[in-house]
Design an enzyme around this catalytic site. Sequence first.
Site, mmCIF file in Angstrom:
data_model
loop_
_atom_site.group_PDB
_atom_site.id
_atom_site.type_symbol
_atom_site.label_atom_id
_atom_site.label_comp_id
_atom_site.label_asym_id
_atom_site.label_seq_id
_atom_site.Cartn_x
_atom_site.Cartn_y
_atom_site.Cartn_z
ATOM 1 N N TYR A 142 10.646 0.193 8.177
ATOM 2 C CA TYR A 142 9.571 -0.367 8.995
ATOM 3 C C TYR A 142 8.674 -1.196 8.087
ATOM 4 C CZ TYR A 142 5.350 -0.562 11.902
ATOM 5 O OH TYR A 142 4.260 -0.984 12.625
ATOM 6 N N ASP A 237 8.664 -3.432 -0.101
ATOM 7 C CA ASP A 237 7.512 -3.084 0.733
ATOM 8 C C ASP A 237 6.972 -1.743 0.236
ATOM 9 O OD1 ASP A 237 5.700 -2.286 2.603
ATOM 10 O OD2 ASP A 237 6.968 -2.689 4.348
ATOM 11 N N LYS A 265 -2.036 1.216 3.000
ATOM 12 C CA LYS A 265 -2.273 2.663 2.939
ATOM 13 C C LYS A 265 -3.100 3.110 1.713
ATOM 14 C CE LYS A 265 1.232 3.694 6.277
ATOM 15 N NZ LYS A 265 2.424 2.904 6.541
HETATM 16 C C1 LIG Z 1 2.643 1.670 7.400
HETATM 17 C C2 LIG Z 1 3.613 0.678 6.923
HETATM 18 C C3 LIG Z 1 3.477 -0.698 7.215
HETATM 19 C C4 LIG Z 1 2.430 -1.214 8.158
HETATM 20 O O1 LIG Z 1 1.143 -1.020 7.690
HETATM 21 P P1 LIG Z 1 -0.077 -1.034 8.743
HETATM 22 O O2 LIG Z 1 -1.287 -0.846 7.892
HETATM 23 O O3 LIG Z 1 0.193 0.089 9.685
HETATM 24 O O4 LIG Z 1 -0.062 -2.344 9.415
HETATM 25 C C5 LIG Z 1 4.346 -1.574 6.619
HETATM 26 N N1 LIG Z 1 5.318 -1.150 5.788
HETATM 27 C C6 LIG Z 1 5.493 0.159 5.501
HETATM 28 C C7 LIG Z 1 6.567 0.572 4.559
HETATM 29 C C8 LIG Z 1 4.662 1.113 6.069
HETATM 30 O O5 LIG Z 1 4.868 2.409 5.814
#
Ligand SMILES: *Cc1c(COP(=O)(O)O)cnc(C)c1O
Length: 425
Positions: A142, A237, A265
């Site tokens: 994701y 990511d 995060k």
């Molecule tokens: C949480 C997450 C996102 C999205 O971040 P948001 O702050 O919710 O927009 C993107 N990539 C990864 C790997 C994530 O865990």
Amino acid sequence: MTHNEELFSRARKTIPGGGNSPVRALRSVGGAPRCFSRGVGARVWDADDKCYIDYVGSWGPLILGHADADTVSAVQEAAARGLSFGAPTEAEIELAELLVQRVPSMDMVRLVSSGTEATMSAIRLARGFTGRDAIGKVEGCYHGHGDSLLGKAGSGRLTCGNPSSAGVPAELAQHTLVLDYNDAQGLRDAFARHGKTIACVIVEPVAGNMNLIAPKPEFLAAMRELCTRDGAVLIFDEVMTGFRVGPASAQGLYGITPALSPFGKEVGGGMPLGAFGGRREIMEKIAPLGPVYQAGTLSGNPLSVAAGLVTLRKIAAPGFYEALTAKTRALVDGLSAVAKKRGMKFSAQSVGGMFGIYFAATPPTSYAEVMASDKEAFNRFFHAMLDAGVYLAPSAFEAGFVSAAHGDADIAATVAAADAIFAGG
Ligand SMILES: *Cc1c(COP(=O)(O)O)cnc(C)c1O
């Protein structure tokens, strides 16, 4: 009706699904979501004043636990000096410098307000830098809810993807090659056919959005090698793994250097903050230096930056990651041991301060294996743990998080709760 249930039925009248992000609505496990009123350290309290040991931690950011006193006072002090300027501040420069120091691949960095913004911007930048449109994405990973990143495998697997959400133009998904996690050979095949047209490959270096899947070293290494060979931008990511799996994030842990990495995060310490950065020649393509547009009214917001700075400083304390990693391992080892004693089909593993629990004999290594785990068994376990005062991620397909505020007694209580549940079958 409990107060939680009342609030949920009230919420559903004005907020679609009763929550501001889908998994929170508990559809996957059933029941009413717990509405939280406060959190301190490793604990949260819901609207009925029931207390839980929290292993979600706002989905990762709260690596210091809830309402960390240093973070709260830094945010209060920043707030008193002004909520937002829409102009540079010294604190944001300091945060950028810290990120560049700590993240191996980062020569330059831009601050944004969420992980989604960071990944979307990194994709646009990779496309702008290479002049190519195609992106490689791994099924089950994701990367936020940007249009280009909501693709899933189509029938013509190695040729193009389909949108995984309504409202995403099919043309956009056709630029997405869908890859399989840990499948180095599939990656080689995709590059053999399309390598010279691929702008970037984006991957979660430890997958944390399909439960937790640890990378096989050869998978990440093949990605690095193929991207270099064919001139594609490798994007790790690190929105979840950044400062969660180790002091230099996943790229430091595995010794593989991507060209770009989005963060989120943890870097905001619980406030809305994201960042993306990487190689200087790529980052210099961003406006106003280059032709790739990216902007944000609240980017580098002083409150978020204050929380991020405190967090990055505190996690640099000697022994921080050794302790976090050991505690998280004690949790998964404890859960595995009681499950084994009770003859449960269960396994668990951790990387740094993140963990996965699986109702499967061994930890999964692919998306297909995650999907094959016993979802009903997880849902029963989730609700039984909730009753016992342990708040796990409300889905069999999410990772869990331990914070510095979790004590040995919290881990022991969690393992004891699981033992009692497993004993009851
Ligand atoms: C949480 C997450 C996102 C999205 O971040 P948001 O702050 O919710 O927009 C993107 N990539 C990864 C790997 C994530 O865990």
